[in-house]
Design a protein around this motif. Sequence first.
Motif, PDB file in Angstrom:
ATOM      1  N   TRP A 133      -7.202  -8.044  -1.922  1.00 47.06           N
ATOM      2  CA  TRP A 133      -7.266  -6.634  -2.822  1.00 47.06           C
ATOM      3  C   TRP A 133      -8.590  -6.734  -3.788  1.00 47.06           C
ATOM      4  CZ3 TRP A 133      -3.314  -3.170  -2.471  1.00 47.06           C
ATOM      5  CH2 TRP A 133      -2.239  -3.362  -1.910  1.00 47.06           C
TER       6      TRP A 133
ATOM      7  N   TYR B 201     -10.122  -4.429  -7.242  1.00 44.81           N
ATOM      8  CA  TYR B 201      -9.906  -3.196  -7.984  1.00 44.81           C
ATOM      9  C   TYR B 201     -10.849  -2.091  -7.841  1.00 44.81           C
ATOM     10  CZ  TYR B 201     -10.257  -0.516 -12.501  1.00 44.81           C
ATOM     11  OH  TYR B 201     -10.577   0.257 -13.469  1.00 44.81           O
ATOM     12  N   ALA B 202     -10.294  -0.861  -7.646  1.00 41.06           N
ATOM     13  CA  ALA B 202     -11.243   0.311  -7.182  1.00 41.06           C
ATOM     14  C   ALA B 202     -12.610   0.444  -8.119  1.00 41.06           C
ATOM     15  CB  ALA B 202     -10.590   1.665  -7.481  1.00 41.06           C
TER      16      ALA B 202
ATOM     17  N   ASN C 268      -3.889   1.799 -12.286  1.00 37.36           N
ATOM     18  CA  ASN C 268      -5.201   1.237 -11.672  1.00 37.36           C
ATOM     19  C   ASN C 268      -5.026   1.226 -10.311  1.00 37.36           C
ATOM     20  OD1 ASN C 268      -6.432   0.800 -14.175  1.00 37.36           O
ATOM     21  ND2 ASN C 268      -5.370  -1.307 -14.173  1.00 37.36           N
ATOM     22  N   ARG C 269      -5.980   1.827  -9.375  1.00 40.22           N
ATOM     23  CA  ARG C 269      -5.975   1.883  -8.073  1.00 40.22           C
ATOM     24  C   ARG C 269      -6.563   0.448  -7.391  1.00 40.22           C
ATOM     25  NH1 ARG C 269      -8.451   6.851  -4.277  1.00 40.22           N
ATOM     26  NH2 ARG C 269      -6.804   7.522  -5.531  1.00 40.22           N
ATOM     27  N   TRP C 270      -5.805   0.261  -6.524  1.00 39.90           N
ATOM     28  CA  TRP C 270      -6.442  -1.337  -5.941  1.00 39.90           C
ATOM     29  C   TRP C 270      -6.434  -0.862  -4.466  1.00 39.90           C
ATOM     30  CZ3 TRP C 270      -7.426  -6.023  -8.183  1.00 39.90           C
ATOM     31  CH2 TRP C 270      -7.349  -6.151  -9.496  1.00 39.90           C
ATOM     32  N   TYR C 271      -7.773  -1.373  -3.535  1.00 35.95           N
ATOM     33  CA  TYR C 271      -7.804  -1.265  -2.342  1.00 35.95           C
ATOM     34  C   TYR C 271      -7.318  -2.773  -1.689  1.00 35.95           C
ATOM     35  CZ  TYR C 271     -10.312   3.037  -2.916  1.00 35.95           C
ATOM     36  OH  TYR C 271     -10.648   4.408  -3.187  1.00 35.95           O
TER      37      TYR C 271
ATOM     38  N   CYS D 265       0.769  -1.150   0.101  1.00 43.81           N
ATOM     39  CA  CYS D 265       0.059  -0.179  -0.052  1.00 43.81           C
ATOM     40  C   CYS D 265       0.867   1.169   0.098  1.00 43.81           C
ATOM     41  CB  CYS D 265      -0.784   0.018   1.218  1.00 43.81           C
ATOM     42  SG  CYS D 265      -2.369  -1.021   1.051  1.00 43.81           S
TER      43      CYS D 265
ATOM     44  N   TYR E  18      -4.510   1.732   0.238  1.00 35.58           N
ATOM     45  CA  TYR E  18      -4.620   1.579  -1.521  1.00 35.58           C
ATOM     46  C   TYR E  18      -3.290   1.643  -2.166  1.00 35.58           C
ATOM     47  CZ  TYR E  18      -5.338   6.600  -2.243  1.00 35.58           C
ATOM     48  OH  TYR E  18      -4.926   7.822  -2.270  1.00 35.58           O
ATOM     49  N   THR E  19      -3.292   1.159  -3.489  1.00 36.34           N
ATOM     50  CA  THR E  19      -1.973   1.524  -4.160  1.00 36.34           C
ATOM     51  C   THR E  19      -2.592   1.551  -5.602  1.00 36.34           C
ATOM     52  OG1 THR E  19       0.309   0.620  -4.363  1.00 36.34           O
ATOM     53  CG2 THR E  19      -1.239  -0.956  -4.674  1.00 36.34           C
ATOM     54  N   THR E  20      -1.534   2.048  -6.389  1.00 36.05           N
ATOM     55  CA  THR E  20      -1.609   2.434  -7.868  1.00 36.05           C
ATOM     56  C   THR E  20      -0.703   1.260  -8.584  1.00 36.05           C
ATOM     57  OG1 THR E  20      -2.339   4.553  -7.786  1.00 36.05           O
ATOM     58  CG2 THR E  20      -1.809   3.753  -9.832  1.00 36.05           C
ATOM     59  N   ASN E  21      -1.207   0.298  -9.414  1.00 36.81           N
ATOM     60  CA  ASN E  21      -0.440  -0.649  -9.873  1.00 36.81           C
ATOM     61  C   ASN E  21       0.306  -0.078 -11.071  1.00 36.81           C
ATOM     62  OD1 ASN E  21      -2.042  -0.819 -11.976  1.00 36.81           O
ATOM     63  ND2 ASN E  21      -2.794  -2.855 -11.510  1.00 36.81           N
TER      64      ASN E  21
END
Length: 113
Positions: free
Chosen positions: A104, A106-107, A89-92, A39, A82-85
């Motif tokens: 995880w 996908y936002a 794309n944002r993933w929680y 994250c 969250y992070t951005t891959n």
Amino acid sequence: MRSSRLGKTLATLTAATAMALGGTLMTATGAAAVDGSACKVNIKNRSMAASSFGAQTWSGPGSTYTKKAYLQSFEGFYARCYTTNSHGNRWYYGDPNGRSYRAWVYAGNVFTP
């Protein structure tokens, strides 16, 4: 002497192949599970819900990771961070409602009610 030369050639070829493959493997996306250490932003238990189509949960922030449980339409998800891959794309990362593990999602498949 001929076998000595052949041995050196094979050793050199093996080393070059290992280096080439090693470079490829180091840059490839791993399919192993990724915990919250990936994250970038902590959000501390934001209550979310799966979209009307539901949401697949994953072991890492991307569809190359292992699938976990599927969240049904409007099922709860408590996002911790969250992070951005690498694709932007944002993933929680958080706790699917009523599940004993973290995953995880996908936002684009969840929303804040």
